[in-house]
Motif scaffolding. Structure first.
Motif, PDB file in Angstrom:
ATOM      1  N   LEU A  60       0.813  -1.137   0.079  1.00 15.97           N
ATOM      2  CA  LEU A  60      -0.042  -0.191  -0.055  1.00 15.97           C
ATOM      3  C   LEU A  60       0.984   1.301  -0.009  1.00 15.97           C
ATOM      4  N   GLU A  61       1.968   1.250   0.697  1.00 18.16           N
ATOM      5  CA  GLU A  61       2.974   2.437   0.711  1.00 18.16           C
ATOM      6  C   GLU A  61       3.289   2.661  -0.673  1.00 18.16           C
ATOM      7  N   LYS A  62       3.436   1.529  -1.558  1.00 16.02           N
ATOM      8  CA  LYS A  62       4.107   1.645  -2.969  1.00 16.02           C
ATOM      9  C   LYS A  62       3.173   2.427  -3.658  1.00 16.02           C
ATOM     10  N   GLU A  63       1.647   2.312  -3.178  1.00 17.00           N
ATOM     11  CA  GLU A  63       0.469   3.305  -4.011  1.00 17.00           C
ATOM     12  C   GLU A  63       0.505   4.536  -3.551  1.00 17.00           C
ATOM     13  N   GLY A  64       1.315   4.672  -2.453  1.00 14.56           N
ATOM     14  CA  GLY A  64       1.093   6.204  -1.730  1.00 14.56           C
ATOM     15  C   GLY A  64       0.200   6.296  -0.569  1.00 14.56           C
ATOM     16  N   ILE A  65      -0.145   5.097  -0.071  1.00 13.14           N
ATOM     17  CA  ILE A  65      -0.993   4.857   0.916  1.00 13.14           C
ATOM     18  C   ILE A  65      -0.468   4.870   2.403  1.00 13.14           C
ATOM     19  N   THR A  66      -0.481   5.533   3.374  1.00 17.59           N
ATOM     20  CA  THR A  66       0.049   5.422   4.702  1.00 17.59           C
ATOM     21  C   THR A  66      -1.019   5.278   5.756  1.00 17.59           C
ATOM     22  N   PHE A  67      -0.614   5.054   6.877  1.00 25.37           N
ATOM     23  CA  PHE A  67      -1.446   5.044   8.040  1.00 25.37           C
ATOM     24  C   PHE A  67      -0.776   5.484   9.232  1.00 25.37           C
ATOM     25  N   ARG A  68      -1.481   6.263  10.162  1.00 31.18           N
ATOM     26  CA  ARG A  68      -0.953   6.629  11.423  1.00 31.18           C
ATOM     27  C   ARG A  68      -0.746   5.517  12.403  1.00 31.18           C
ATOM     28  N   TYR A  69      -1.798   4.613  12.247  1.00 31.98           N
ATOM     29  CA  TYR A  69      -1.390   3.297  13.282  1.00 31.98           C
ATOM     30  C   TYR A  69      -1.342   1.992  12.421  1.00 31.98           C
ATOM     31  N   HIS A  70      -0.471   1.078  12.979  1.00 35.65           N
ATOM     32  CA  HIS A  70      -0.262  -0.106  12.268  1.00 35.65           C
ATOM     33  C   HIS A  70      -0.277  -1.153  13.694  1.00 35.65           C
ATOM     34  N   HIS A  71      -1.405  -1.895  13.821  1.00 38.10           N
ATOM     35  CA  HIS A  71      -1.645  -2.844  15.050  1.00 38.10           C
ATOM     36  C   HIS A  71      -1.746  -4.101  15.050  1.00 38.10           C
ATOM     37  N   LEU A  72      -1.001  -5.055  15.538  1.00 39.34           N
ATOM     38  CA  LEU A  72      -1.000  -6.405  15.501  1.00 39.34           C
ATOM     39  C   LEU A  72      -1.235  -7.083  16.860  1.00 39.34           C
ATOM     40  N   ALA A  73      -0.605  -6.392  17.741  1.00 36.75           N
ATOM     41  CA  ALA A  73      -0.356  -7.497  19.076  1.00 36.75           C
ATOM     42  C   ALA A  73      -1.681  -7.253  20.136  1.00 36.75           C
ATOM     43  N   ASP A  74      -1.855  -8.464  20.553  1.00 35.55           N
ATOM     44  CA  ASP A  74      -2.729  -8.508  21.559  1.00 35.55           C
ATOM     45  C   ASP A  74      -1.953  -8.410  23.052  1.00 35.55           C
ATOM     46  N   SER A  75      -2.593  -8.801  24.197  1.00 35.34           N
ATOM     47  CA  SER A  75      -1.772  -9.123  25.296  1.00 35.34           C
ATOM     48  C   SER A  75      -0.446  -9.898  25.338  1.00 35.34           C
ATOM     49  N   ILE A  76      -0.736 -11.051  24.736  1.00 39.47           N
ATOM     50  CA  ILE A  76       0.084 -11.988  24.672  1.00 39.47           C
ATOM     51  C   ILE A  76       1.583 -11.784  23.752  1.00 39.47           C
ATOM     52  N   SER A  77       1.043 -11.230  22.409  1.00 40.04           N
ATOM     53  CA  SER A  77       1.983 -11.046  21.635  1.00 40.04           C
ATOM     54  C   SER A  77       2.794  -9.750  21.953  1.00 40.04           C
ATOM     55  N   ALA A  78       2.240  -8.887  22.718  1.00 41.05           N
ATOM     56  CA  ALA A  78       2.894  -7.592  22.882  1.00 41.05           C
ATOM     57  C   ALA A  78       3.753  -7.794  23.997  1.00 41.05           C
ATOM     58  N   VAL A  79       3.416  -8.767  24.762  1.00 40.41           N
ATOM     59  CA  VAL A  79       4.676  -9.028  26.107  1.00 40.41           C
ATOM     60  C   VAL A  79       5.672  -9.927  25.252  1.00 40.41           C
ATOM     61  N   ASP A  80       5.533 -10.861  24.483  1.00 42.09           N
ATOM     62  CA  ASP A  80       6.202 -12.005  23.926  1.00 42.09           C
ATOM     63  C   ASP A  80       7.394 -11.389  23.006  1.00 42.09           C
ATOM     64  N   ASP A  81       7.157 -10.487  22.260  1.00 42.85           N
ATOM     65  CA  ASP A  81       7.916 -10.080  21.094  1.00 42.85           C
ATOM     66  C   ASP A  81       7.725  -8.481  20.762  1.00 42.85           C
ATOM     67  N   PRO A  82       8.699  -7.655  21.044  1.00 44.13           N
ATOM     68  CA  PRO A  82       8.655  -6.228  21.048  1.00 44.13           C
ATOM     69  C   PRO A  82       8.377  -5.824  19.502  1.00 44.13           C
ATOM     70  N   LYS A  83       8.572  -6.803  18.658  1.00 46.14           N
ATOM     71  CA  LYS A  83       8.510  -6.056  17.178  1.00 46.14           C
ATOM     72  C   LYS A  83       7.109  -6.186  16.718  1.00 46.14           C
ATOM     73  N   TYR A  84       6.303  -7.041  17.317  1.00 44.65           N
ATOM     74  CA  TYR A  84       4.756  -7.078  17.135  1.00 44.65           C
ATOM     75  C   TYR A  84       4.148  -5.869  17.615  1.00 44.65           C
ATOM     76  N   ARG A  85       4.762  -5.021  18.693  1.00 40.75           N
ATOM     77  CA  ARG A  85       3.960  -3.875  19.042  1.00 40.75           C
ATOM     78  C   ARG A  85       3.798  -2.875  18.178  1.00 40.75           C
ATOM     79  N   MET A  86       4.704  -2.616  17.020  1.00 34.79           N
ATOM     80  CA  MET A  86       4.475  -1.900  15.929  1.00 34.79           C
ATOM     81  C   MET A  86       4.447  -0.322  16.655  1.00 34.79           C
ATOM     82  N   ASP A  87       3.307   0.152  16.116  1.00 38.54           N
ATOM     83  CA  ASP A  87       2.932   1.767  16.865  1.00 38.54           C
ATOM     84  C   ASP A  87       1.825   1.730  17.659  1.00 38.54           C
ATOM     85  N   MET A  88       0.985   0.507  17.796  1.00 37.68           N
ATOM     86  CA  MET A  88      -0.088   0.444  18.636  1.00 37.68           C
ATOM     87  C   MET A  88      -0.136  -0.934  19.166  1.00 37.68           C
TER      88      MET A  88
END
Length: 379
Positions: A183-211
């Motif tokens: 999407l970025e190649k199409e010129g589309i960006t986002f304020r928030y990118h989020h993937l992590a719930d409680s478990i993944s947020a604690v287990d792996d810092p890279k999944y925290r992204m920016d939310m």
């Protein structure tokens, strides 16, 4: 004034402590606490002020009805619906400035048309299916088309891990990143990118992204595979003995006499049951704690009452406090232990707690029963 002996106590200081830990862990990432299912049984509206005060960027729920309850109490706070909002109800969400999840061009057009008619942009987050196969878009061109609709502010993009193991988590993460890059190649960006719930947020810092989207973690319910955060369980479920019966060896207790006394004993009747959210499957497994002693639940658990064997606590009296769920200390049953005994997870144990038991909120050492107005909890 409390109208029942069976109550659920929620320590707001523990929730504040947990949120502070989560915010520190999240670093620069925004924190969007998930308070669906009536705040995992804790009471969504009463706990909201504490979450706001301690750094929540958004409050997330699962349904429009849950969001509208919060909107009535909190007219201006950012609210997000994680689940599906039917097309006919998307305008109602937008009119109440509630941010919806979208995953199709049809949903985007409804919100875009509303934005064009009102002259006011409408926010949404785009859900991507990275393999969970629950909700989400999969076609990159369609996602790009949604993001280009006039008046529609797709401020966030997100997905959800299936938590099927480290390898699968990584596969989903890479797929999510590939969509973002496409999407970025199409010129589309986002304020928030989020993937992590409680478990993944604690287990792996890279999944925290920016939310991040902590749910159980906010309430002190740990379920981490690798990481650790010393959160505190905020909820206690308790009642008092209604009546004590002396019974003889061989006498039955409860429906069908499925439990009979192995010896002369005393049985305590407690005014809670499965209609309060206590699992009926706890028969023969559960216990309550009275005067620091574990007292087993005996007989069939009724809709409104259950019985316990008081053989281990001969000094127990009618009116004595009985802890149903505690924090695991002083011989009390933690939410984690209750989940194990009932054959389920911690989230189900707390989210199934009914509205019938009154909630009591503790802050700064003072207790407050749930008010008819939420003003007592506003900051």
């Amino acid at each position: 004034m409390l109208l029942r002996d069976t109550v659920i106590k929620v320590d707001l200081d523990d929730i504040a402590y947990n949120m502070d830990l989560i915010r520190k862990m999240a670093g620069s990432a925004a924190v969007m606490p998930v308070i669906k299912a009536n705040g995992y049984g804790h009471g969504a509206v009463p706990i909201a002020a504490t979450l706001m005060k301690h750094g929540a960027s958004y409050l997330a729920v699962a349904t429009l009805t849950e969001a509208l309850e919060l909107r009535e109490a909190w007219p201006d706070y950012p609210l997000f619906i994680l689940g599906h909002t039917p097309d006919r109800l998307l305008p109602l969400a937008a009119e109440n400035r509630i941010v919806s999840t979208i995953f199709s061009i049809e949903q985007g057009r409804i919100l875009s048309d509303l934005a064009c008619k009102t002259g006011r942009s409408v926010k949404a987050h785009l859900k991507v299916d990275t393999g969970f196969h629950r909700l989400g878009a999969t076609d990159l061109r369609q996602m790009a088309a949604v993001c280009r609709l006039p008046g529609l502010d797709v401020e966030g993009i997100f997905s959800h891990l299936a938590l099927a193991g480290s390898e699968e988590n990584e596969k989903q993460y890479r797929q999510f990143c590939a969509v973002i890059q496409g999407l970025e190649k199409e010129g589309i960006t986002f304020r928030y990118h989020h993937l992590a719930d409680s478990i993944s947020a604690v287990d792996d810092p890279k999944y925290r992204m920016d939310m991040i989207r902590p749910g159980a973690l906010v309430f002190g319910l740990r379920g981490f595979h690798k990481g650790f955060l010393p959160v505190r369980q905020a909820l206690t479920f308790e009642t008092r003995i209604s009546q004590i019966h002396r019974i003889r060896k061989g006498e039955g207790v409860g429906y069908d006499y499925l439990w009979t006394a192995p010896a002369d004993t005393r049985i305590g009747t407690l005014p809670f049951g499965y209609a309060d959210g206590y699992p009926r499957s706890m028969r023969g497994k559960g216990y309550v704690t009275i005067r620091g002693v574990k007292c087993p639940v005996v007989g069939v658990i009724c809709m409104d009452q259950c019985m316990v064997d008081l053989a281990g606590v001969p000094e127990a009296r009618e009116g004595d406090r009985a802890v149903i769920y505690g924090n695991g200390r002083n011989n009390t049953m933690s939410i984690a232990e209750a989940a194990e005994l009932a054959g389920t997870n911690k989230n189900e144990i707390v989210s199934r707690l009914a509205a019938r038991p009154p909630r009591v909120y503790i802050a700064g050492g003072s207790a407050h029963s749930i008010p008819s107005s939420v003003s007592a909890f506003r900051t």
